[in-house]
Every structure is written in structure tokens, then in C-alpha cells.
Motif scaffolding. Structure first.
Motif, PDB file in Angstrom:
ATOM      1  N   VAL A  21       0.833  -1.200   0.000  1.00 33.07           N
ATOM      2  CA  VAL A  21       0.000   0.000   0.000  1.00 33.07           C
ATOM      3  C   VAL A  21       0.870   1.254   0.000  1.00 33.07           C
ATOM      4  CG1 VAL A  21      -1.618   1.386   1.351  1.00 33.07           C
ATOM      5  CG2 VAL A  21      -2.027  -1.050   1.058  1.00 33.07           C
ATOM      6  N   VAL A  22       1.857   1.278   0.898  1.00 35.23           N
ATOM      7  CA  VAL A  22       2.714   2.459   1.010  1.00 35.23           C
ATOM      8  C   VAL A  22       3.481   2.683  -0.289  1.00 35.23           C
ATOM      9  CG1 VAL A  22       4.690   3.452   2.215  1.00 35.23           C
ATOM     10  CG2 VAL A  22       2.917   2.260   3.507  1.00 35.23           C
ATOM     11  N   ALA A  56      -6.587   8.421  -0.117  1.00 26.91           N
ATOM     12  CA  ALA A  56      -5.465   7.924  -0.909  1.00 26.91           C
ATOM     13  C   ALA A  56      -5.401   6.399  -0.884  1.00 26.91           C
ATOM     14  CB  ALA A  56      -4.161   8.525  -0.389  1.00 26.91           C
ATOM     15  N   LEU A  57      -5.680   5.810   0.258  1.00 27.53           N
ATOM     16  CA  LEU A  57      -5.639   4.349   0.374  1.00 27.53           C
ATOM     17  C   LEU A  57      -6.735   3.689  -0.445  1.00 27.53           C
ATOM     18  CD1 LEU A  57      -4.830   4.033   4.164  1.00 27.53           C
ATOM     19  CD2 LEU A  57      -3.421   3.165   2.298  1.00 27.53           C
ATOM     20  N   ALA A  60      -5.864   3.939  -4.067  1.00 27.30           N
ATOM     21  CA  ALA A  60      -4.788   3.002  -4.374  1.00 27.30           C
ATOM     22  C   ALA A  60      -5.330   1.599  -4.544  1.00 27.30           C
ATOM     23  CB  ALA A  60      -3.733   3.039  -3.266  1.00 27.30           C
ATOM     24  N   GLN A  61      -6.225   1.190  -3.663  1.00 31.72           N
ATOM     25  CA  GLN A  61      -6.763  -0.165  -3.753  1.00 31.72           C
ATOM     26  C   GLN A  61      -7.620  -0.349  -5.003  1.00 31.72           C
ATOM     27  OE1 GLN A  61      -9.724  -2.980  -1.201  1.00 31.72           O
ATOM     28  NE2 GLN A  61      -8.113  -1.963  -0.056  1.00 31.72           N
ATOM     29  N   LEU A  62      -8.386   0.679  -5.374  1.00 26.90           N
ATOM     30  CA  LEU A  62      -9.234   0.580  -6.559  1.00 26.90           C
ATOM     31  C   LEU A  62      -8.413   0.535  -7.842  1.00 26.90           C
ATOM     32  CD1 LEU A  62     -12.048   3.092  -5.549  1.00 26.90           C
ATOM     33  CD2 LEU A  62     -12.313   0.624  -5.853  1.00 26.90           C
ATOM     34  N   SER A  63      -7.287   1.246  -7.872  1.00 26.62           N
ATOM     35  CA  SER A  63      -6.471   1.296  -9.084  1.00 26.62           C
ATOM     36  C   SER A  63      -5.344   0.264  -9.095  1.00 26.62           C
ATOM     37  CB  SER A  63      -5.871   2.704  -9.272  1.00 26.62           C
ATOM     38  OG  SER A  63      -5.062   3.053  -8.170  1.00 26.62           O
TER      39      SER A  63
END
Length: 479
Positions: A21-22, A56-57, A60-63
Motif C-alpha cells: 500500500v505504502v 489515498a488508500l 490506491a486499492q481501486l487502481s
């Protein structure tokens, strides 16, 4: 003493997930995957850091579907918000609590109550309600609460349109084609099974009725809210009533951010208070004593689709470049109205082919499953030069013409959203209808907005900057 985390009743993805994730967030910032509007919103001083980080998280997970676990597709949120649910059959008995862990692919529904097991949206249909606390423990976030009850309201809540949780059977096109038909009612499969969320301003006026997901920071408890590790959502999310007779513009009514009991096929309405978190300065606007401190941040489906399209385009361009490296030329296209994107020998403009068709074994590019499963092959258009294909593999100029260049070997084209009201796209002269009753139009003018781009032949195209009239085509050379 701080209570120890409970024994997980759901699978955790571990330290590797957190590090990924980071790293993804850093990569997204470097590659500018987030549109300027979203980036500026993340930097806004008025937005609490907890909401900035949470947004932002989620983006990030969706993309980056790998963050969601096996089977995820671009744009689908498979690690859904945290709610207190009963243990599944065969698991250790654990009392239903908020534990900071994600629910895997399942949501609440209109009549759900604390402790009930969650269900797939395909099962609950129009009654699906996808919401809960952000799974802070699973995401390794930097704002863990004092305990799982989160008495200070430090953990954001996430409300998601079920469109982002629906599987491919219910929503085959998780891309701009999902907007081609106006929402009517839940249907599975269908063009768009669920309405989007609606966010209101402090006076009840609509800010947007096209919200893909919203994040709410509850803040300290208000009178009457009792926060335990198994309490109902209304103990964190607030309600306010805009009084009848309020000074226009306003919409009288009671608005409940925890109100997941709204009628099926109606949009969930969320109200956004002022940045101060208090409404006391609006005396006379609200009925009764004002107690409200929710802070809300949201992302529309239009903003989200920009993020997803950029990711899908990069993955697709990589697949085309790999194809070119393998064959030393580029593939043929599929007909515009080929829902299965079947390659047609000698067809040089149309849809991006993913099925070999009559082009021969291995002659369709190999797109990642995460792109295919979200239907991006039905969205992107494609053109290949007469001198850079299976029949004529020279790949030398002259090729396709793009503005002042005449040596382009191929183009990946993003047609953008259909222009449905005047002023019309020059190519069409009336409303564009790329998709009608589930069938895709074979007319290039329903997809592309300029006469050059929709002409088909000769192989001349212009970029967005060179066009006239309403237009949103985006063209990407493949060299």
C-alpha cells in the motif's frame, strides 16, 4: 490498558500488504495517477489528515487490484468496510465487534442489524448497502483508536456505492460505459445496477449526485451517542434536520448520515457540514438543537474513472508494446459492435481485439485479467497503420497521421463520455449513443467527436488540442 486485538475471524493479508500500500501510494504520486483535482484536494488544509490518508488508500486499492486480493478487478473494492458481524460457519466463535479488519467482498443491506453476517451484493440485489468503518488495523493506518470502540471518533467511516462492490456478472463494464445508460432500477446483469451516492451541503442542497464513495470522520461523541465495540452506526454518524421555511436555497428535511434504511433504488443522501464541524452559526436554518460534527470527503465516479482509465491505459499500452516486441508489428482490430472484441483480419480501426477470431492463434494482444474483467477492451478504440500489421509488417512511414506526424504505427484511443446534449459533437450532429439497450454502436461518430477522428479513412487523426467544438477524445501513439 489498551485491549489486545481480537483473534481475526477473517483472513489478514499481512505486512506485505501494508508495505505494498505504502509503495503504491508513492508510485501513484510519482506517476501522477491521481488527477490534479484529487491531488489538490488531498493537500487541502481544511481536510483532516485522517480523511486525506483514507482517500489515498481507497484510490490506491481501486487502481491497484492486487491490493484487494485474488480475483479483484480494476475499480472493484473487494476489501470492504468493517462492521460487527457474527463468525462464519466453521470459524472460531467470536462475539460481533468492530475489529479493524476488512470484510471480504460482502456488504450490509437495507434491514441489516449489528451482528448479522454480511452478504454479496449479487444476493441482496437493490437492498445492498456497502458501508462501515475503515478497516484501520488491516490497512496498518497511523491513527488506531484508543480501543476498538473508537470513542474519540478518530477512524473514518466509508460509504461506497454498491457499483464498486458488484461483481462482473452484475456490472460487466466497470469503466465509462457504465454511464452510457441512465440508471433506472437494479438489474443483474445490467448497465448500472445501483444509483450513486448523493452528497448535500449544510443547507440540504445537492453538491453531487454522482458520488462513488464518501469518507466521514465522526469526531467526539455527541449527546445520546454511546460508542461500544458493537454499537449501531448511528453512534458515530450524525443526523440533522433542515427546518421547513428555511431561507432559500435550501431543502427542508431530516438527513441522516447513518441512514442506510433508505428505499431501494434510491440514492443514499449524506450531508456535509461546514469545515468548522459546528452548525451553531446557522441559527434558524435547523430544527431543534443542533448537534453535528461529521466531517465528510467524497470522490465522484467521474473523478474515479479518470484514475482508473489512466491505470487501464498504462496496462493496455504495455500489452501492445509486448505484442510489438514479439511480432514486430501491431494487431488488427475488432468491429465496433463486437461485444466480445473478436479480432477481424485486415480490420485496421475499431475496438481493441482480445479474442483471436480469424486473425490467427495468438494474434490478439494479451491484456491483464484485471483490465479484461472490468471491460476496458469494450471501451478503448484502436487503429493500426496500413504498414505495421500482420498483412504488411514494415512499420515504416508513412503511417497513421496524428496532427503534424505521419509516421504513427498505431493509436490507442479513449473516446471519453458520450456527448448527450447540445452543442453536439461535430462528427455526430446529434446525441451520441455508443451503447443502446446493451448493444454497442457500429458508428464511429457515436464514439469519436471530430470529423477527422470519426472518418475512418484516410488514416488521419487529430489530438484533443487540435479539434473544434465539444470533444473529449484522447489519442495515444504506439511507436
Amino acid at each position: 490498558m489498551k485491549r489486545q486485538p481480537p483473534v481475526p475471524r477473517r483472513r489478514q493479508t499481512g505486512v506485505v500488504f501494508y508495505l505494498f500500500v505504502v509503495l503504491t501510494l508513492l508510485t501513484m504520486a510519482t506517476l501522477s495517477i491521481l488527477p490534479a483535482g484529487l491531488l489538490s484536494g488531498l493537500r487541502a488544509n481544511s481536510t483532516p489528515p485522517a480523511l486525506q490518508q483514507a482517500r489515498a488508500l481507497i484510490l490506491a486499492q481501486l487502481s491497484q487490484p492486487a491490493l484487494g486480493g485474488a480475483g479483484a478487478r480494476l475499480g472493484q473494492l473487494t476489501r470492504l468496510p468493517d462492521l460487527p458481524i457474527a463468525a462464519a460457519a466453521g470459524e472460531d466463535s467470536v462475539e460481533p465487534i468492530y475489529d479493524g479488519l476488512a470484510e471480504a467482498g460482502a456488504c450490509a443491506w437495507r434491514t441489516w442489524s449489528t451482528g448479522q453476517a454480511l452478504r454479496q451484493p449479487a444476493i441482496t440485489g437493490a437492498a445492498a448497502r456497502c458501508f462501515g468503518r475503515l478497516p484501520w488495523r488491516e490497512l496498518g493506518l497511523s491513527f488506531p483508536p484508543e480501543d476498538d470502540a473508537d470513542p474519540a471518533g478518530e477512524v473514518p467511516w466509508l460509504i461506497v456505492s454498491p457499483n464498486l462492490a458488484a461483481n462482473a456478472a452484475c456490472l460487466p463494464d466497470l469503466n465509462p460505459l457504465m454511464l452510457a445508460n441512465a440508471f433506472t432500477a437494479y438489474a443483474c446483469p445490467g448497465a448500472q445496477p445501483y444509483p450513486w451516492l448523493t452528497v448535500l451541503d449544510p443547507r440540504g442542497n445537492v453538491i453531487s449526485d454522482r458520488v462513488a464513495f464518501a469518507l466521514i470522520l465522526p469526531g467526539p461523541p455527541l449527546p445520546g451517542q454511546v460508542r461500544t465495540s458493537r454499537a449501531a452506526p448511528s453512534n458515530w454518524l450524525d443526523t440533522i434536520t433542515v427546518a421547513a421555511g428555511c431561507t432559500a436555497p435550501c431543502r427542508p428535511g431530516t438527513y441522516n448520515n447513518a441512514g442506510y434504511g433508505h428505499l431501494d433504488n434510491e440514492s443514499w443522501q449524506l450531508i456535509k457540514g461546514p469545515s468548522s464541524g459546528t452548525l451553531s452559526h446557522d441559527a434558524g436554518l435547523y430544527a431543534g438543537t443542533v448537534a453535528f460534527n461529521d466531517q465528510l470527503l467524497f470522490v465522484t465516479i467521474d473523478e474515479l474513472l479518470l484514475v482508473l482509465e489512466q491505470r487501464a491505459r498504462r496496462l493496455t499500452m504495455t500489452a501492445l508494446q509486448t505484442y510489438r516486441t514479439t511480432y514486430n508489428y501491431l494487431p488488427f482490430a475488432a468491429p465496433l459492435n463486437s461485444g466480445a472484441s473478436v479480432c477481424q483480419r485486415s480490420l485496421r480501426i475499431g475496438r481493441l481485439a482480445v479474442d483471436d477470431g480469424d486473425c490467427g492463434i495468438g494474434q490478439a494482444p494479451d491484456l491483464p485479467a484485471t483490465v479484461l474483467d472490468a471491460g476496458w477492451q469494450r471501451y478503448f478504440l484502436y487503429s493500426v497503420s496500413a504498414r505495421c500489421n500482420q498483412d504488411s509488417p514494415a512499420c515504416t512511414a508513412p503511417g497513421l497521421t496524428l496532427d503534424t506526424r505521419n509516421d504513427v504505427d498505431g493509436l490507442l484511443i479513449s473516446p471519453g463520455s458520450a456527448i448527450r446534449q447540445a452543442p453536439w459533437a461535430v462528427s455526430r450532429g446529434t446525441q451520441q449513443r455508443p451503447v443502446t439497450a446493451g448493444a454497442m454502436s457500429a458508428n464511429l461518430a457515436d464514439w469519436l467527436d471530430t470529423t477527422e477522428n470519426a472518418g475512418g479513412t484516410p488514416d488521419v487523426f487529430i489530438s484533443y488540442e487540435q479539434g473544434t467544438g465539444p470533444r473529449n477524445d484522447r489519442l495515444y501513439p504506439i511507436d
